[in-house]
Design a protein around this motif. Structure first.
Motif, short mmCIF file in Angstrom:
data_model
loop_
_atom_site.label_atom_id
_atom_site.label_comp_id
_atom_site.label_asym_id
_atom_site.label_seq_id
_atom_site.Cartn_x
_atom_site.Cartn_y
_atom_site.Cartn_z
N GLU A 60 -5.05 -7.19 2.59
CA GLU A 60 -4.90 -5.84 2.06
C GLU A 60 -3.61 -5.69 1.25
N GLN A 119 3.04 1.32 -3.26
CA GLN A 119 2.30 0.90 -4.44
C GLN A 119 2.81 1.54 -5.73
N ILE A 152 0.85 -1.19 0.00
CA ILE A 152 0.00 0.00 0.00
C ILE A 152 0.88 1.24 0.00
N ALA A 154 -3.36 -4.82 -2.78
CA ALA A 154 -2.54 -3.73 -3.30
C ALA A 154 -1.48 -4.25 -4.26
#
Length: 239
Positions: free
Chosen positions: A138, A112, A109, A142
């Protein structure tokens, strides 16, 4: 059946401890292939304390199975090395300089945009890309946005908790694997997998494409012999 890629870093460590070329890293890699391994993995680091940059060129010239180069793409020398050799796969690992061994996956994340850029660099060169990640939904979601072909699940937590409660240990990896498949990502795994925990991991995650194993396999080979050890690991991956 998931493929077995043998990480030969420890062979290079042994060679480097005395200088010279004993054991011969290239010969060991070729023998691993001859004994049934479907790939060879190396993880060169900036200090070349085990795999030297020249080793990568020497191995690329002779390896007939899949060649996987792991490392931190923030190091331009690593990027140049991969692009010069064009392995079947590059595995992006967020190691810091001087780190003893890989101990966490990417924060996909936070990084990214950077990972999108680096994945594109390698894929444009015709190299399959895998991103090293923890089994966190998560992070896998991502990772999928970066354009990577695969993820490699960091399995240290599974290995650490396997003896206490293998069902609990594997649970986040099963969830992560389902999410990866849902998002169209290929699935690799590695770190601290061994003859005790590999079979269960493979049975619980049928979507597994490849495991990369070095330290445990080479340690087992000291007692069992390299050919027998590789065959025993392949048995754990057989369906």
């Amino acid at each position: 059946m998931a493929n077995l890629s043998v990480n030969i870093n420890k062979i290079a460590t042994l060679r480097n401890s005395r200088g010279g070329n004993n054991p011969d890293l290239v010969k060991v890699a070729l023998d691993c292939e001859r004994f049934g391994a479907q790939g060879i993995t190396v993880h060169p680091r900036p200090d070349e304390r085990h795999i030297r940059y020249q080793d990568v060129f020497d191995l690329k010239a002779v390896i007939a199975t899949e060649f996987n180069i792991e490392g931190n793409c923030s190091e331009q020398k690593f990027v140049d090395l991969v692009l010069s050799n064009k392995p079947a796969q590059v595995t992006l690992v967020p190691d810091s300089e001087g780190q003893l061994t890989s101990n966490h996956g990417w924060d996909t994340i936070k990084h990214q945009d950077y990972l999108k850029e680096m994945v594109s660099v390698f894929k444009n060169a015709g190299i399959r890309v895998s991103i090293f990640v923890d089994p966190v939904t998560e992070m896998i979601e991502a990772a999928a946005t970066t354009g990577t072909d695969r993820i490699e699940l960091y399995t240290e937590a599974y290995a650490h908790h396997y003896q206490q409660d293998k069902a609990a240990a594997i649970a986040p990896y099963v969830k992560a694997a389902h999410k990866a498949v849902e998002l169209g990502l290929g699935l690799n795994a590695g770190h601290d997998l061994d003859l005790n925990n590999l079979k269960y991991f493979n049975e619980q995650i049928p979507s597994l494409l490849e495991v990369s194993i070095g330290h445990a396999l080479i340690a087992d080979a000291l007692y069992l012999g390299l050919e027998k050890t590789i065959q025993m690991y392949l048995q754990q991956l057989s369906n």
